[in-house]
Design an enzyme around this catalytic site. Structure first.
Site, PDB file in Angstrom:
ATOM      1  N   GLY A 190      37.776  33.744 -13.347  1.00  0.00           N
ATOM      2  CA  GLY A 190      39.033  34.470 -13.404  1.00  0.00           C
ATOM      3  C   GLY A 190      39.230  35.066 -14.783  1.00  0.00           C
ATOM      4  N   CYS A 207      32.614  29.467 -14.377  1.00  0.00           N
ATOM      5  CA  CYS A 207      33.268  30.188 -15.472  1.00  0.00           C
ATOM      6  C   CYS A 207      34.684  29.653 -15.711  1.00  0.00           C
ATOM      7  CB  CYS A 207      33.242  31.692 -15.192  1.00  0.00           C
ATOM      8  SG  CYS A 207      33.526  32.677 -16.672  1.00  0.00           S
ATOM      9  N   TYR A 208      35.723  30.444 -15.438  1.00  0.00           N
ATOM     10  CA  TYR A 208      37.083  29.927 -15.630  1.00  0.00           C
ATOM     11  C   TYR A 208      37.288  28.634 -14.849  1.00  0.00           C
ATOM     12  CZ  TYR A 208      42.139  29.426 -15.495  1.00  0.00           C
ATOM     13  OH  TYR A 208      43.406  28.930 -15.592  1.00  0.00           O
ATOM     14  N   HIS A 259      27.599  33.072 -13.807  1.00  0.00           N
ATOM     15  CA  HIS A 259      27.989  33.423 -12.431  1.00  0.00           C
ATOM     16  C   HIS A 259      26.792  33.358 -11.485  1.00  0.00           C
ATOM     17  CE1 HIS A 259      32.139  34.695 -13.149  1.00  0.00           C
ATOM     18  NE2 HIS A 259      31.698  35.015 -14.352  1.00  0.00           N
ATOM     19  N   GLU A 279      26.835  33.645  -8.362  1.00  0.00           N
ATOM     20  CA  GLU A 279      27.037  34.451  -7.157  1.00  0.00           C
ATOM     21  C   GLU A 279      26.586  35.897  -7.303  1.00  0.00           C
ATOM     22  OE1 GLU A 279      29.247  33.370  -9.270  1.00  0.00           O
ATOM     23  OE2 GLU A 279      31.028  34.632  -9.446  1.00  0.00           O
ATOM     24  N   ASP A 326      35.807  47.413  14.442  1.00  0.00           N
ATOM     25  CA  ASP A 326      36.719  46.268  14.344  1.00  0.00           C
ATOM     26  C   ASP A 326      37.605  46.125  15.587  1.00  0.00           C
ATOM     27  OD1 ASP A 326      35.598  46.262  11.869  1.00  0.00           O
ATOM     28  OD2 ASP A 326      37.392  46.934  10.811  1.00  0.00           O
ATOM     29  N   LYS A 329      33.075  42.285   6.984  1.00  0.00           N
ATOM     30  CA  LYS A 329      32.572  43.381   7.820  1.00  0.00           C
ATOM     31  C   LYS A 329      31.172  43.108   8.376  1.00  0.00           C
ATOM     32  CE  LYS A 329      33.231  47.684   9.248  1.00  0.00           C
ATOM     33  NZ  LYS A 329      34.496  48.240   9.745  1.00  0.00           N
TER      34      LYS A 329
END
Ligand code: XMP
Length: 510
Positions: A51, A78-79, A166, A168, A224, A366
């Site tokens: 964050g 991280c944060y 990170h 990710e 969708d 999605k």
């Protein structure tokens, strides 16, 4: 199930995607989630996201530190790591040197379950101003970088882990292994999140929610709302009524394609409302883009509501809302979608008609909806359809919309899409479409002077429509498209290609 607590990182959705890729279900919740609610979710593990804030500031976001006492493994990123350290009695301080960019992990603790199977070089992506000055008792350093002595730390007994980098993002090439180690090695998750299992659960849940009630759903022709329709139909059969409003702003053949798909392939009844004239009339003389959008949105609501009121005993309104919209609307930090163009939705309808909402896709991304569509047997052509805006060609005829301009644009657009598909570009592009500029320029055809409109071609690549780049379509391809358009469509004598990126331009022209 993994719980991700969202401290406002631009990467929080990416964490969720990475977890789901491993076929593990996860949910993103704000830090304000109560300890009771966390217990209720019974997560197998908790990930604290990064964050923009600093725990050294007074008002930095915090979640209930009771989560560290639940006996559930926690991974702070991280944060998230800094918050964990701070909450458990360690100390975080502004780093002497801000670290941003690639770094190499060294002095890895080879016994740490998070780093099992990593190979050198262990490159990672850093982006932080604060650093860990002192670890809480029970924690040990498990990796360092040249600038960051505590790049990772763990309290293995309590199964609490923190990484300053990170895992990710793609810039941490072995981040996937680290996340996998956490999910399977530490939390003991199983790979149970598949679209097959989702369908079973979703159908059960829809039946439980709807009881004996009737449900209405507006179709747009996109993936969708179609997937939502199929799912609801499986659960409720004819207690679902689909409504399709033809606003006269569709691409060529679009309404017929939808009729064919629902009648022949899906065997779902649809109430078609042809409101093209009503829309055109309301739009007559209007050329301001925001006014056009507002009018299209308002008329859509009026038509949809009138049709919905003709169906007796409706209790529910279904919508194909996806997870990114849900996260954005509950995020304490405000989503990135600041209002630049007003998108239309059903707005106040549920309240006016006293309808309850059913949103079976509200936890899906999605790409998961596409996989779900495939699992439900929808044709590939529909699953891979490019996005098409609600206001349709209404925002692609620049300025005032007239029946003739729409007709010209439809013909241009059809040729463009035929060629895009034939050349194998359709799936590689986020969107490809034509725009009609009601500006006349001079040309020559045969021996005669012409004075006609300009057609612009827009083709962009993008991951999520937040940013986009113009597609480097081959010159020979552009030449062919231009030739065909000018030769085959009367009313156009000039074709231009849009070479602007987003930002500073947007994808649609209006
Ligand atoms: P812009 O033009 O803002 O578009 O770069 C970003 C993406 O959103 C689509 N778009 C819309 N979709 N209703 C929609 O459902 C709308 O009013 C609308 N306006 C833009 C656009 O096609 C692109 O994919």
């Amino acid at each position: 199930m993994i719980l991700i607590i969202d401290f406002g990182s631009q990467y929080n959705q990416l964490i969720a995607r990475r977890v789901r890729e491993q076929q593990v279900f996860c949910r993103i919740e704000p830090p304000s989630i109560s300890l009771e609610a966390v217990r209720g979710l019974a997560p197998e593990g908790i990930i604290l996201s990064g964050g923009p804030a600093s725990v050294t500031e007074e008002k930095s976001p915090r979640c209930d530190p009771g989560i560290f006492e639940l006996g559930v493994p926690v991974l702070g990123i991280c944060y998230g790591m800094q918050f964990m350290v701070d909450a458990l009695g360690g100390r975080v301080a502004a780093a002497r040197k801000r670290e941003y960019g690639f770094a190499e992990l060294t002095r890895i603790d080879s016994a740490d379950p998070l780093f099992r199977g990593l190979k050198a070089p262990r490159t990672c992506w850093m982006s932080h101003g604060d650093s860990i000055a002192r670890l809480p008792s029970g924690f040990r350093i498990t990796a360092a970088t040249a600038n960051t002595p505590v790049a990772a730390a763990a309290d293995r007994k309590r199964r609490l882990f923190g990484v300053q980098f990170h895992p990710e993002v793609a810039h941490t090439p072995q981040g996937r292994i680290i996340l996998r180690n956490f999910l399977f090695g530490v939390c003991g998750c199983r790979r149970s999140w598949t679209m097959k299992s989702f369908i079973r659960q979703a159908v059960d849940e829809i039946r439980r929610t709807a009881g004996e009630g009737r449900v209405i759903l507006g179709l747009s022709g996109g993936v969708d709302s179609t997937v939502t329709a199929v799912l609801l139909h499986r659960a409720l059969g004819n207690r679902l009524t689909c409504i399709f409003v033809d606003n006269g702003l569709l691409r060529e053949g679009e309404a017929d394609r939808l009729k064919e798909l629902f009648a022949r392939h899906l065997h779902i009844r649809v109430r078609f409302v042809n409101a093209a004239r009503r829309f055109l009339k309301a739009l007559s003389g209007v050329s301001d883009p925001e006014r056009k959008r507002k009018i299209i949105g308002r008329v859509f609501l009026e038509v949809f509501e009138a049709e919905a009121r003709r169906i007796r005993g409706v209790e529910f309104l279904a919508q194909g809302t996806l997870y990114p919209d849900v996260i954005e609307s509950m995020s304490a930090y405000g989503g990135p979608s600041s209002v630049i163009k007003s998108h239309h939705n059903v707005g106040g309808l549920p309240r006016r008609m006293r309808l309850k909402l059913i949103e079976p896709l509200r936890h899906l991304f999605k790409d998961e909806v596409r996989r779900l569509g495939r699992e439900l047997g929808l044709p590939a052509e529909l699953i891979w359809r490019q996005p098409f805006p609600g206001p349709g060609l209404g925002i692609r005829v620049i300025g005032e919309i007239t029946a003739r301009r729409l007709q010209i644009l439809r013909a241009v657009d059809r040729i463009l899409l035929e060629e895009i598909k034939a050349a194998g570009w359709y799936r590689r592009l986020w969107q490809a479409f034509a725009v009609l500029l009601p500006v006349k320029t001079v040309g020559v055809m045969g021996d005669a002077r012409t004075y006609e409109y300009i057609a612009a071609i827009r083709a962009v690549t993008s991951r999520d429509a937040m940013t986009a780049d113009w597609a480097r379509l081959p010159q020979a391809f552009l030449a062919r498209v231009s030739n065909r358009i000018i030769n085959e469509v009367s009313g156009v004598n000039r074709v231009v290609y849009d070479i602007s990126s987003k930002p500073p331009s947007t994808i649609e022209w209006e």
